[in-house]
Design a protein around this motif. Structure first.
Motif, mmCIF file in Angstrom:
data_model
loop_
_atom_site.group_PDB
_atom_site.id
_atom_site.type_symbol
_atom_site.label_atom_id
_atom_site.label_comp_id
_atom_site.label_asym_id
_atom_site.label_seq_id
_atom_site.Cartn_x
_atom_site.Cartn_y
_atom_site.Cartn_z
ATOM 1 N N ARG A 1 -13.688 -93.866 21.390
ATOM 2 C CA ARG A 1 -13.440 -94.752 22.531
ATOM 3 C C ARG A 1 -12.344 -94.170 23.421
ATOM 4 N NH1 ARG A 1 -11.249 -99.477 20.061
ATOM 5 N NH2 ARG A 1 -13.370 -99.772 19.268
ATOM 6 N N ASP B 1 -16.230 -98.764 24.461
ATOM 7 C CA ASP B 1 -17.170 -98.106 23.553
ATOM 8 C C ASP B 1 -18.407 -97.654 24.322
ATOM 9 O OD1 ASP B 1 -15.779 -98.263 21.126
ATOM 10 O OD2 ASP B 1 -16.494 -100.298 20.731
ATOM 11 N N ARG B 2 -18.877 -96.462 24.011
ATOM 12 C CA ARG B 2 -20.118 -95.932 24.594
ATOM 13 C C ARG B 2 -21.129 -95.766 23.461
ATOM 14 N NH1 ARG B 2 -18.897 -90.533 27.531
ATOM 15 N NH2 ARG B 2 -21.109 -90.778 28.082
ATOM 16 N N TRP B 3 -21.693 -96.888 23.039
ATOM 17 C CA TRP B 3 -22.617 -96.876 21.908
ATOM 18 C C TRP B 3 -24.061 -96.755 22.385
ATOM 19 C CZ3 TRP B 3 -21.094 -101.188 17.860
ATOM 20 C CH2 TRP B 3 -19.812 -100.897 17.345
ATOM 21 N N VAL C 1 -21.190 -92.681 20.967
ATOM 22 C CA VAL C 1 -21.478 -92.850 19.544
ATOM 23 C C VAL C 1 -22.909 -93.349 19.388
ATOM 24 C CG1 VAL C 1 -20.878 -94.053 17.406
ATOM 25 C CG2 VAL C 1 -19.066 -93.389 19.009
ATOM 26 N N TYR D 1 -13.266 -96.558 10.390
ATOM 27 C CA TYR D 1 -13.342 -97.083 11.746
ATOM 28 C C TYR D 1 -12.541 -96.249 12.737
ATOM 29 C CZ TYR D 1 -13.385 -100.430 15.613
ATOM 30 O OH TYR D 1 -13.559 -101.028 16.839
ATOM 31 N N TRP E 1 -19.257 -103.500 12.466
ATOM 32 C CA TRP E 1 -18.430 -103.241 13.640
ATOM 33 C C TRP E 1 -19.115 -103.808 14.870
ATOM 34 C CZ3 TRP E 1 -18.655 -97.563 11.808
ATOM 35 C CH2 TRP E 1 -17.718 -97.356 10.790
ATOM 36 N N GLU F 1 -27.276 -97.683 20.383
ATOM 37 C CA GLU F 1 -27.668 -98.318 19.136
ATOM 38 C C GLU F 1 -29.122 -97.981 18.808
ATOM 39 O OE1 GLU F 1 -26.654 -102.435 19.024
ATOM 40 O OE2 GLU F 1 -24.654 -102.115 19.862
ATOM 41 N N ARG G 1 -19.194 -103.771 19.183
ATOM 42 C CA ARG G 1 -18.828 -103.010 20.367
ATOM 43 C C ARG G 1 -17.732 -103.745 21.146
ATOM 44 N NH1 ARG G 1 -22.667 -100.109 24.124
ATOM 45 N NH2 ARG G 1 -24.279 -100.957 22.764
ATOM 46 N N ASN H 1 -23.414 -98.076 11.034
ATOM 47 C CA ASN H 1 -22.545 -99.225 11.254
ATOM 48 C C ASN H 1 -22.162 -99.819 9.897
ATOM 49 O OD1 ASN H 1 -21.198 -101.550 12.017
ATOM 50 N ND2 ASN H 1 -22.510 -101.892 13.792
ATOM 51 N N ILE I 1 -14.319 -94.341 15.384
ATOM 52 C CA ILE I 1 -14.865 -95.137 16.486
ATOM 53 C C ILE I 1 -13.785 -95.356 17.545
ATOM 54 C CG2 ILE I 1 -16.043 -97.269 17.110
ATOM 55 C CD1 ILE I 1 -17.600 -95.408 15.184
ATOM 56 N N VAL I 2 -12.565 -95.612 17.093
ATOM 57 C CA VAL I 2 -11.445 -95.788 18.024
ATOM 58 C C VAL I 2 -11.161 -94.479 18.758
ATOM 59 C CG1 VAL I 2 -9.014 -96.408 18.238
ATOM 60 C CG2 VAL I 2 -10.453 -97.577 16.550
#
Length: 249
Positions: free
Chosen positions: A214, A111-113, A220, A207, A105, A115, A107, A200, A210-211
Motif C-alpha cells: 500500500r 490498497d490496489r487489490w 496485490v 499482513y 483482510w 481479487e 481492502r 487472503n 500488504i501494508v
C-alpha cells in the motif's frame, strides 16, 4: 469424567487454543496436524497426532473410536477439504463442532487489490501487469505460475517445494512469519517487486507485506478464500474457549 476435545490444527491459533483448553480441568486435548509442513505449529500440551484421516469417513471413524466429545477446526482458512470433511463427520457422529476462522483482510484506502478466485486466475492476472512478482502463497500452488516465463518470481514459503514439482523462474526464500513492516518494505525495494500475489489468509503474521505494498503503490493479486461449511464459527481463540465452556454446562 473429562470431555475429549479434538483440535484440527497446524496454525498458531490452534496451538494457542490447545494450550488454553488444556488449562480447563474438564477437557482432555487431542491435536491433529496434517503433516504437510516440516515445521508445523506443534502444541506443547495435550496429545498430538500427525497425518490425515482418510476423508470424512476416516475422520468419523476416529471420532467414534477415540471417542471424541468435541471438535474444533482451527486449520488454515484455505484448508477447504479438511474443513468440509470435518463438517460431514461431526454431523454424522453428532459431535458438537466449531470452526475458528480468523477474519479475512479487508481492502482499505490506498490498497490496489485485484481479487481473484483461484491461483490459476492469479497467474492470468499477472500477464501484462508485472515483470517481478513477490509470490507469497506457500509451496503447494507454485505450479500454477510455472509457465509464466516472462516474469521473475521471488517465492517465499515455509518449506521447499516437492522434488520435481514445477517451479517458476526466480528465487526461493524459506521463512516463516511474523514479518515486520520494515523488513517487508526492504524486501520489496531490494528485489524491485512490482506486484504481489497473496492468499487472503487474515491475521497479523503476514499482513505487513500488504501494508508495505500500500505504501509503495504496488498492486496485490489477492486470492480469495474458498467457501467454508455453514456451521457455528468464532473469530478468535477467546471465542473458542467461551464455546468450550458452554459445552461443559
Amino acid at each position: 469424567m473429562k470431555k475429549r476435545l479434538l483440535i484440527l490444527g497446524g496454525t498458531g491459533d490452534a496451538a494457542e487454543l490447545a494450550a488454553r483448553a488444556s488449562q480447563i480441568a474438564e477437557i482432555e486435548v487431542v491435536s491433529s496436524l496434517a503433516g504437510r509442513t516440516q515445521q508445523p505449529f506443534t502444541p506443547k500440551t495435550g496429545t498430538v497426532r500427525i497425518g490425515g484421516f482418510g476423508g470424512a469417513a476416516g475422520l468419523a471413524a476416529f471420532l467414534l473410536d477415540r471417542p471424541i466429545d468435541l471438535l474444533i477446526d482451527a486449520t488454515h482458512p484455505f484448508a477447504a477439504q479438511i474443513s468440509a470433511n470435518a463438517a460431514v463427520a461431526a454431523a454424522e457422529c453428532n459431535v458438537p463442532y466449531l470452526m475458528l476462522v480468523r477474519p479475512a483482510w479487508e481492502r482499505v484506502e490506498g490498497d490496489r487489490w485485484i481479487e481473484v478466485a483461484s491461483h490459476s486466475e492469479a497467474a492470468k492476472a499477472l500477464l501484462g501487469l508485472s515483470q517481478r512478482v513477490f509470490l507469497t502463497i506457500g509451496r503447494q500452488e507454485l505450479a500454477a505460475f510455472a509457465g509464466l516465463d516472462a516474469i521473475w518470481f521471488l517465492m517465499r514459503a515455509i518449506d521447499p517445494p516437492a522434488l520435481n514439482s514445477p517451479v517458476p523462474n526466480g528465487k526461493l526464500l524459506l521463512a516463516r512469519g511474523p514479518f515486520s513492516l520494515e523488513d517487508e518494505r526492504r524486501l520489496l525495494l531490494e528485489y524491485k517487486i512490482d506486484a504481489i500475489v497473496s492468499k487472503n489468509s487474515g491475521g497479523s503474521a503476514t499482513y505487513a507485506k500488504i501494508v508495505a505494498a500500500r505504501e509503495l503503490g504496488i498492486p496485490v493479486v489477492m486470492v480469495q478464500r474458498p467457501q467454508i461449511p455453514d456451521v457455528e464459527q468464532v473469530a478468535d481463540v477467546e471465542g473458542a474457549i467461551a464455546w468450550l465452556k458452554e459445552q461443559l454446562n
